[in-house]
Scaffold this motif. Structure first.
Motif, PDB file in Angstrom:
ATOM      1  N   PRO A   8       0.803  -1.220   0.000  1.00  0.00           N
ATOM      2  CA  PRO A   8       0.000   0.000   0.000  1.00  0.00           C
ATOM      3  C   PRO A   8       0.837   1.271   0.000  1.00  0.00           C
ATOM      4  O   PRO A   8       0.522   2.223  -0.714  1.00  0.00           O
ATOM      5  N   ALA A   9       1.897   1.291   0.804  1.00  0.00           N
ATOM      6  CA  ALA A   9       2.718   2.504   0.903  1.00  0.00           C
ATOM      7  C   ALA A   9       3.339   2.871  -0.448  1.00  0.00           C
ATOM      8  O   ALA A   9       3.537   4.042  -0.752  1.00  0.00           O
ATOM      9  N   ASP A  10       3.646   1.845  -1.272  1.00  0.00           N
ATOM     10  CA  ASP A  10       4.240   2.098  -2.587  1.00  0.00           C
ATOM     11  C   ASP A  10       3.187   2.518  -3.620  1.00  0.00           C
ATOM     12  O   ASP A  10       3.503   3.162  -4.619  1.00  0.00           O
ATOM     13  N   THR A  11       1.945   2.126  -3.388  1.00  0.00           N
ATOM     14  CA  THR A  11       0.875   2.362  -4.352  1.00  0.00           C
ATOM     15  C   THR A  11       0.252   3.739  -4.206  1.00  0.00           C
ATOM     16  O   THR A  11      -0.283   4.285  -5.170  1.00  0.00           O
ATOM     17  N   ILE A  12       0.322   4.323  -3.028  1.00  0.00           N
ATOM     18  CA  ILE A  12      -0.386   5.583  -2.755  1.00  0.00           C
ATOM     19  C   ILE A  12      -0.002   6.699  -3.727  1.00  0.00           C
ATOM     20  O   ILE A  12      -0.892   7.400  -4.230  1.00  0.00           O
ATOM     21  N   PRO A  13       1.276   6.901  -4.056  1.00  0.00           N
ATOM     22  CA  PRO A  13       1.593   7.968  -5.024  1.00  0.00           C
ATOM     23  C   PRO A  13       0.895   7.773  -6.373  1.00  0.00           C
ATOM     24  O   PRO A  13       0.461   8.740  -7.003  1.00  0.00           O
ATOM     25  N   VAL A  14       0.787   6.507  -6.814  1.00  0.00           N
ATOM     26  CA  VAL A  14       0.110   6.220  -8.092  1.00  0.00           C
ATOM     27  C   VAL A  14      -1.371   6.567  -7.987  1.00  0.00           C
ATOM     28  O   VAL A  14      -1.966   7.149  -8.907  1.00  0.00           O
ATOM     29  N   LEU A  15      -1.996   6.211  -6.864  1.00  0.00           N
ATOM     30  CA  LEU A  15      -3.415   6.495  -6.667  1.00  0.00           C
ATOM     31  C   LEU A  15      -3.671   7.993  -6.574  1.00  0.00           C
ATOM     32  O   LEU A  15      -4.680   8.498  -7.100  1.00  0.00           O
ATOM     33  N   SER A  20      -6.017  12.847  -8.751  1.00  0.00           N
ATOM     34  CA  SER A  20      -5.825  14.221  -9.230  1.00  0.00           C
ATOM     35  C   SER A  20      -6.260  14.375 -10.686  1.00  0.00           C
ATOM     36  O   SER A  20      -6.874  15.374 -11.065  1.00  0.00           O
ATOM     37  N   ASP A  21      -5.969  13.355 -11.508  1.00  0.00           N
ATOM     38  CA  ASP A  21      -6.349  13.394 -12.927  1.00  0.00           C
ATOM     39  C   ASP A  21      -7.866  13.413 -13.081  1.00  0.00           C
ATOM     40  O   ASP A  21      -8.405  14.183 -13.888  1.00  0.00           O
ATOM     41  N   VAL A  22      -8.555  12.574 -12.289  1.00  0.00           N
ATOM     42  CA  VAL A  22     -10.015  12.528 -12.373  1.00  0.00           C
ATOM     43  C   VAL A  22     -10.611  13.861 -11.941  1.00  0.00           C
ATOM     44  O   VAL A  22     -11.545  14.388 -12.585  1.00  0.00           O
ATOM     45  N   ILE A  23     -10.089  14.447 -10.865  1.00  0.00           N
ATOM     46  CA  ILE A  23     -10.603  15.737 -10.395  1.00  0.00           C
ATOM     47  C   ILE A  23     -10.404  16.808 -11.454  1.00  0.00           C
ATOM     48  O   ILE A  23     -11.301  17.622 -11.722  1.00  0.00           O
ATOM     49  N   THR A  24      -9.225  16.803 -12.087  1.00  0.00           N
ATOM     50  CA  THR A  24      -8.929  17.804 -13.116  1.00  0.00           C
ATOM     51  C   THR A  24      -9.904  17.695 -14.281  1.00  0.00           C
ATOM     52  O   THR A  24     -10.468  18.694 -14.741  1.00  0.00           O
ATOM     53  N   ARG A  25     -10.112  16.464 -14.742  1.00  0.00           N
ATOM     54  CA  ARG A  25     -11.013  16.275 -15.883  1.00  0.00           C
ATOM     55  C   ARG A  25     -12.461  16.601 -15.520  1.00  0.00           C
ATOM     56  O   ARG A  25     -13.223  17.095 -16.339  1.00  0.00           O
ATOM     57  N   ALA A  26     -12.827  16.328 -14.272  1.00  0.00           N
ATOM     58  CA  ALA A  26     -14.203  16.583 -13.851  1.00  0.00           C
ATOM     59  C   ALA A  26     -14.493  18.060 -13.663  1.00  0.00           C
ATOM     60  O   ALA A  26     -15.641  18.496 -13.791  1.00  0.00           O
ATOM     61  N   THR A  27     -13.444  18.834 -13.377  1.00  0.00           N
ATOM     62  CA  THR A  27     -13.659  20.257 -13.109  1.00  0.00           C
ATOM     63  C   THR A  27     -13.337  21.153 -14.292  1.00  0.00           C
ATOM     64  O   THR A  27     -13.778  22.303 -14.339  1.00  0.00           O
ATOM     65  N   THR A  28     -12.578  20.649 -15.270  1.00  0.00           N
ATOM     66  CA  THR A  28     -12.198  21.504 -16.414  1.00  0.00           C
ATOM     67  C   THR A  28     -13.012  21.195 -17.653  1.00  0.00           C
ATOM     68  O   THR A  28     -12.939  21.927 -18.630  1.00  0.00           O
ATOM     69  N   GLY A  29     -13.750  20.118 -17.627  1.00  0.00           N
ATOM     70  CA  GLY A  29     -14.570  19.792 -18.789  1.00  0.00           C
ATOM     71  C   GLY A  29     -15.783  20.707 -18.893  1.00  0.00           C
ATOM     72  O   GLY A  29     -16.022  21.594 -18.085  1.00  0.00           O
ATOM     73  N   GLN A  30     -16.577  20.505 -19.902  1.00  0.00           N
ATOM     74  CA  GLN A  30     -17.792  21.283 -20.101  1.00  0.00           C
ATOM     75  C   GLN A  30     -18.983  20.347 -20.016  1.00  0.00           C
ATOM     76  O   GLN A  30     -19.594  19.985 -21.006  1.00  0.00           O
ATOM     77  N   PRO A  31     -19.360  19.918 -18.815  1.00  0.00           N
ATOM     78  CA  PRO A  31     -20.454  18.960 -18.689  1.00  0.00           C
ATOM     79  C   PRO A  31     -21.789  19.607 -19.009  1.00  0.00           C
ATOM     80  O   PRO A  31     -21.975  20.808 -18.800  1.00  0.00           O
ATOM     81  N   GLU A  52      -7.562  11.557   2.331  1.00  0.00           N
ATOM     82  CA  GLU A  52      -7.422  10.274   3.023  1.00  0.00           C
ATOM     83  C   GLU A  52      -6.133   9.573   2.598  1.00  0.00           C
ATOM     84  O   GLU A  52      -5.395   9.020   3.429  1.00  0.00           O
ATOM     85  N   LEU A  53      -5.855   9.579   1.303  1.00  0.00           N
ATOM     86  CA  LEU A  53      -4.653   8.906   0.802  1.00  0.00           C
ATOM     87  C   LEU A  53      -3.390   9.585   1.316  1.00  0.00           C
ATOM     88  O   LEU A  53      -2.403   8.915   1.643  1.00  0.00           O
ATOM     89  N   ASN A  75      -6.316  -3.296  -2.066  1.00  0.00           N
ATOM     90  CA  ASN A  75      -6.328  -3.641  -3.482  1.00  0.00           C
ATOM     91  C   ASN A  75      -7.719  -3.472  -4.095  1.00  0.00           C
ATOM     92  O   ASN A  75      -7.856  -3.079  -5.255  1.00  0.00           O
ATOM     93  N   PHE A  76      -8.758  -3.769  -3.288  1.00  0.00           N
ATOM     94  CA  PHE A  76     -10.126  -3.500  -3.763  1.00  0.00           C
ATOM     95  C   PHE A  76     -10.324  -2.005  -3.998  1.00  0.00           C
ATOM     96  O   PHE A  76     -10.927  -1.588  -4.995  1.00  0.00           O
ATOM     97  N   LEU A  77      -9.806  -1.185  -3.071  1.00  0.00           N
ATOM     98  CA  LEU A  77      -9.900   0.261  -3.239  1.00  0.00           C
ATOM     99  C   LEU A  77      -9.153   0.704  -4.491  1.00  0.00           C
ATOM    100  O   LEU A  77      -9.634   1.541  -5.260  1.00  0.00           O
ATOM    101  N   ARG A  78      -7.995   0.143  -4.696  1.00  0.00           N
ATOM    102  CA  ARG A  78      -7.184   0.498  -5.866  1.00  0.00           C
ATOM    103  C   ARG A  78      -7.922   0.170  -7.168  1.00  0.00           C
ATOM    104  O   ARG A  78      -7.924   0.949  -8.129  1.00  0.00           O
ATOM    105  N   GLN A  79      -8.569  -0.983  -7.189  1.00  0.00           N
ATOM    106  CA  GLN A  79      -9.332  -1.379  -8.381  1.00  0.00           C
ATOM    107  C   GLN A  79     -10.491  -0.426  -8.643  1.00  0.00           C
ATOM    108  O   GLN A  79     -10.770  -0.056  -9.796  1.00  0.00           O
ATOM    109  N   ASP A  80     -11.168  -0.015  -7.554  1.00  0.00           N
ATOM    110  CA  ASP A  80     -12.293   0.915  -7.726  1.00  0.00           C
ATOM    111  C   ASP A  80     -11.819   2.249  -8.274  1.00  0.00           C
ATOM    112  O   ASP A  80     -12.468   2.835  -9.162  1.00  0.00           O
TER     113      ASP A  80
END
Length: 647
Positions: A8-15, A20-31, A52-53, A75-80
Motif C-alpha cells: 500500500p505505501a508504494d501504491t499511494i503515489p500512483v493512486l 488528481s487526474d479525475v478531479i482535473t477532468r471533472a472540473t475543467t470539462g464542459q459537462p 485520506e490517501l 487492493n479493492f480500493l485500488r481497483q475501484d
C-alpha cells in the motif's frame, strides 16, 4: 489497470496521481446539465479521497507488520479508483454512484482495521512529566473494557488481535522468547532495558558472538523490537538518541499475555493478571500480597499443589512485591533456579523493597545453576554471605542501591564465571575485597570503591588484570588513598570502552574550621588533587561520565581522549571545557548538568565540538541565587542557529 499487487505505501503515489487526474477532468470539462450533479458529487468525494490517501502515507509505515491484512481491502480500493467508469465521465449517473459508494465502503473498511490496531506514535510517549496523561488514559480505558468478560472475549477473537498475533508469529524463535518476557510487566510500566537484557542473557536467549558481547547482542534485540513496533521507546529527554527504557501498548501486552499463558511461559488468571500459583509454568512471580513462598502461607492446598513444582522452577521474578519473606530452607529446595530477580527492575528508585531478614541468603550455596541474582534496591541487607561464592555458575550479580550493604564476601574471587558486578550506590561500602582482580571473565564492574589501605583492599591498579573489562565505574570516597602510579595504570585496561568516575567527600576543613561543600576556601585532599591531575585513559575509550568533579581536571582535553564519542559531566566545580589548537573533540553526545561555574558559548562549542549531534545543558552557569541560564536540549538537525537562540 495493473493487476500486480504492491505494498500500500508504494501504491499511494500512483493512486494520488489517478485521483488528481479525475478531479482535473471533472472540473475543467464542459459537462451538460445532466452531468452536473454526478460530477459535483464525484469531485467532492475524490477531494476527500485525496486527503485520506495523503493521511495513509503517514499511517502505513507504522503498520509494516499488518500490511498483509490491509492488502486485500487496499487492493479493492485500488481497483475501484482505476475503474473505467472514471475514464469516461459521460457514463450513466447510476454507474458512477455505485462506484463512489464502493469507494466509500472500502475506505470505511480500511479505517475500521486501522482504528482497532492503531498505536501511539513514538513522539507521544513522553518524558516523565509531560507525556503520561494521554497514553495512560488510553490504557486505563482499555483496561476497564477488559474487566467485562464479554468485551474481553470479543477483543481476543477480534481481527485486530489476530493481526497482532500474526506480528508475533512471523518472528524468529529468539525474538519470540525475548518478547514473551514482557508479558510479566504490569500495564503502563516503564521498563528498564538493563535488567531485561540480564534476564535474556541468563535464560540463554542471547549469547555472545565473535564480534559482540552477550549484552551487545541483547541491545540489538531490544532495538529490533522497537523497530518492529512491538515495544515503544520511553525517553527521559524527548530528543535523546539513547533509549534506556520502554513501554508497551496495552493491546500488544494483552496479545503477549494470551500467548504466554498458552505456552505456559508464566501463569495468569482469566483476567490476564500474573498469579503466584505456578501450577504449569516453571517461572514463578512474586506479586504484591504474595504468600506462596512465605512462612505466613497457611494455605495447605496451595502448598500441596506447588511444593511438587518447586524443584522444577528455573526463574523467580519479583513483579511488585515490596516486603519479602521466605519460608525456611526454601532455597535449598529450588535447586534448578537460573534466575533470581528479587530486586527492583522499575525505573523509579522510589519503589521500596525490603527483606524480613537476611537468612535466606545463606542458603544460596545450593544454587549451582544460578546465573543471574538481582538484589537491586533491597533494604536491610548488610552483608553478602560467603556462601554466595559457591554459586559457581553465577554470571550477573546486581547489588545496585543496596544502601545497607557494608561488605562483600572475601572469597568473591571464586565466582570465576562472573561477567557483571554492580555495587553502585552502595554507599556504606568502604573498599573492594582483594581477589576481585581474579574475576577474569568480568566485563562490567560498577561501583568500584577506592578506599583506605587499612584493610588491604583491591586497588585500582589491580584491575589491569581484567582483560575483558569493558565498563567500569569508580567512586573516590572521603578516605580514599591512591598513588599516582595507579591512576596511570587505568590506560592499560585496553578493553575498556565506558568509564564513570564520581567523587565523594574530597574537601578538607576550610580555614574557618568548617567543612565546605564548595571549593571556595577549602583544600582538596591529596587523593582528590591527584585525580584531577594524573588520570590517563585507555586509547579506545568511547564514553566518559564524570560526577561531582572537584576541580577542572588537567586531563580533560581532546588529545588524551581521541576516540571519545560521549561525554557526560554532572555536578561539581568544572568551569571550562579545555580546547586545544591542533585537536578537536570527536564527541557526538555532550551532556552537562548542575555545573554552576560553567558558561557555554555557541561559537566555541561549534568550533571545539565539530561532530556534535546531541547537546543537553541543565542548570549550568549560575547568574543569581537559585537562577541559572536556560536549560537546553538540541540535536544537530535543528542547526547551530537554533542552539544560539536557545542559549
Amino acid at each position: 489497470m495493473p493487476t500486480i499487487q504492491r505494498k500500500p505505501a508504494d501504491t499511494i503515489p500512483v493512486l494520488l496521481e489517478r485521483v488528481s487526474d479525475v478531479i482535473t477532468r471533472a472540473t475543467t470539462g464542459q459537462p451538460n446539465q445532466a452531468q452536473a450533479d454526478p460530477n459535483e458529487r464525484l469531485v467532492t468525494l475524490f477531494r476527500n479521497l485525496e486527503e485520506e490517501l495523503k493521511g495513509m502515507e503517514d499511517w502505513f509505515p507504522k503498520f509494516k507488520r499488518c500490511e498483509e491484512v490491509l492488502m486485500s481491502e487496499f487492493n479493492f480500493l485500488r481497483q475501484d479508483i482505476h475503474d473505467d467508469v472514471f475514464d469516461n465521465l459521460t457514463h450513466h449517473k447510476d454507474k458512477i454512484d455505485d462506484k463512489l459508494k464502493s469507494i466509500s465502503g472500502r475506505l470505511g473498511q480500511i479505517h475500521s482495521i486501522i482504528s482497532r490496531i492503531q498505536l501511539p506514535e513514538v513522539d507521544e510517549i513522553p518524558a516523565q512529566s509531560q507525556k503520561g496523561a494521554r497514553s495512560e488514559d488510553q490504557c486505563r480505558k482499555v483496561s476497564n473494557d477488559w474487566l467485562s468478560f464479554s468485551v474481553e472475549a470479543n477483543i481476543l477473537v477480534s481481527p485486530a488481535m489476530a493481526n497482532l498475533q500474526l506480528s508475533y508469529d512471523v518472528l524468529d524463535i529468539k525474538l519470540k522468547l525475548c518478547l514473551l518476557c514482557f508479558s510479566v510487566f504490569p500495564e503502563k510500566a516503564v521498563i528498564k532495558k538493563r535488567p531485561l537484557i540480564y534476564w535474556w542473557i541468563a535464560e540463554g536467549l542471547v549469547n555472545r558472538s565473535k564480534e559482540k558481547t552477550a549484552q551487545e547482542v541483547g541491545e540489538g534485540i531490544f532495538k529490533e523490537l522497537i523497530e518492529k513496533g512491538l515495544i515503544v521507546p520511553y525517553y527521559k529527554n524527548k530528543k535523546s538518541p539513547i533509549v534506556d527504557f520502554c513501554t508497551m501498548h496495552p493491546w500488544i501486552r494483552r496479545m503477549l499475555i494470551s500467548v504466554a499463558a498458552g505456552a505456559e511461559f508464566f501463569d495468569f488468571n482469566d483476567k490476564g493478571e500474573i498469579v503466584d500459583v505456578y501450577s504449569k509454568s516453571r517461572r514463578a512471580c512474586l506479586v504484591s500480597g504474595n504468600q506462596g513462598f512465605s512462612d505466613n502461607n497457611n494455605n495447605n492446598n496451595n502448598n500441596n499443589n506447588t511444593s511438587s513444582k518447586e524443584d522444577e522452577l528455573v526463574t523467580m521474578f519479583n513483579v511488585n512485591a515490596q516486603y519479602l519473606s521466605f519460608k525456611a530452607e526454601l532455597f535449598l529446595k529450588l535447586k534448578k533456579l537460573v534466575i533470581l530477580q528479587l530486586g527492583r527492575w522499575q525505573n523509579s528508585a522510589r519503589h521500596h523493597i525490603e527483606v524480613e531478614n537476611e537468612e535466606f541468603l545463606k542458603d544460596l550455596w545450593a544454587q549451582k545453576h544460578l546465573k543471574y541474582l538481582s538484589l537491586q534496591g533491597i533494604s536491610r541487607i548488610t552483608a553478602l554471605p560467603s556462601s554466595i561464592a559457591q554459586c559457581i555458575n553465577l554470571e550477573i550479580l546486581d547489588l545496585r542501591a543496596c544502601h545497607n550493604l557494608e561488605r562483600l564476601p572475601s572469597d568473591i574471587s571464586s565466582l570465576r564465571k562472573l561477567t557483571h558486578l554492580d555495587v553502585s550506590e552502595c554507599y556504606l561500602l568502604e573498599s573492594m575485597p582483594k581477589g576481585l582482580e581474579k574475576l577474569s571473565s568480568l566485563q562490567v564492574l560498577k561501583g568500584f570503591v577506592i578506599g583506605h589501605s587499612r584493610k588491604n583492599p583491591c586497588k585500582l591498579g589491580d584491575l589491569v588484570q581484567l582483560k575483558k573489562l569493558r565498563k567500569l565505574s569508580i567512586h573516590i570516597g572521603s578516605e580514599a588513598v591512591i598513588e599516582k602510579e595507579e591512576l596511570n595504570k587505568v590506560k592499560e585496561i585496553s578493553s575498556l570502552r565506558v568509564l564513570t568516575i564520581s567523587w565523594g567527600g574530597v574537601a578538607l576543613a576550610s580555614k574557618s574550621g568548617v567543612q565546605s561543600s564548595s571549593n571556595v576556601g577549602a583544600k582538596l585532599t591529596r587523593t582528590a588533587t591527584l585525580t584531577v591531575k594524573s588520570f590517563s585513559f585507555p586509547p579506545q575509550l568511547e564514553k566518559l561520565d564524570l560526577r561531582c568533579i572537584p576541580r577542572s581536571p588537567e586531563w580533560l582535553r581532546p588529545s588524551g581522549l581521541q576516540r571519545l564519542k560521549r561525554l557526560y559531566i554532572r555536578g561539581g566545580e568544572l568551569d571550562s571545557l579545555v580546547s586545544e589548537e591542533d585537536e578537536k573533540w570527536n564527541v557526538e553526545i555532550l551532556r552537562l548538568k548542575y555545573l554552576k561555574n560553567l558558561k557555554i558559548e555557541v561559537l566555541r562549542l561549534k568550533e571545539d565540538f565539530p561532530y556534535l549531534t546531541y547537546f543537553e545543558k541543565v542548570r549550568c552557569h549560575q547568574i543569581a541565587e537559585s537562577k541559572y541560564e536556560n536549560d537546553v536540549e538540541w540535536e544537530r538537525d535543528e542547526g547551530w542557529e537554533a542552539l544560539t537562540s536557545k542559549l
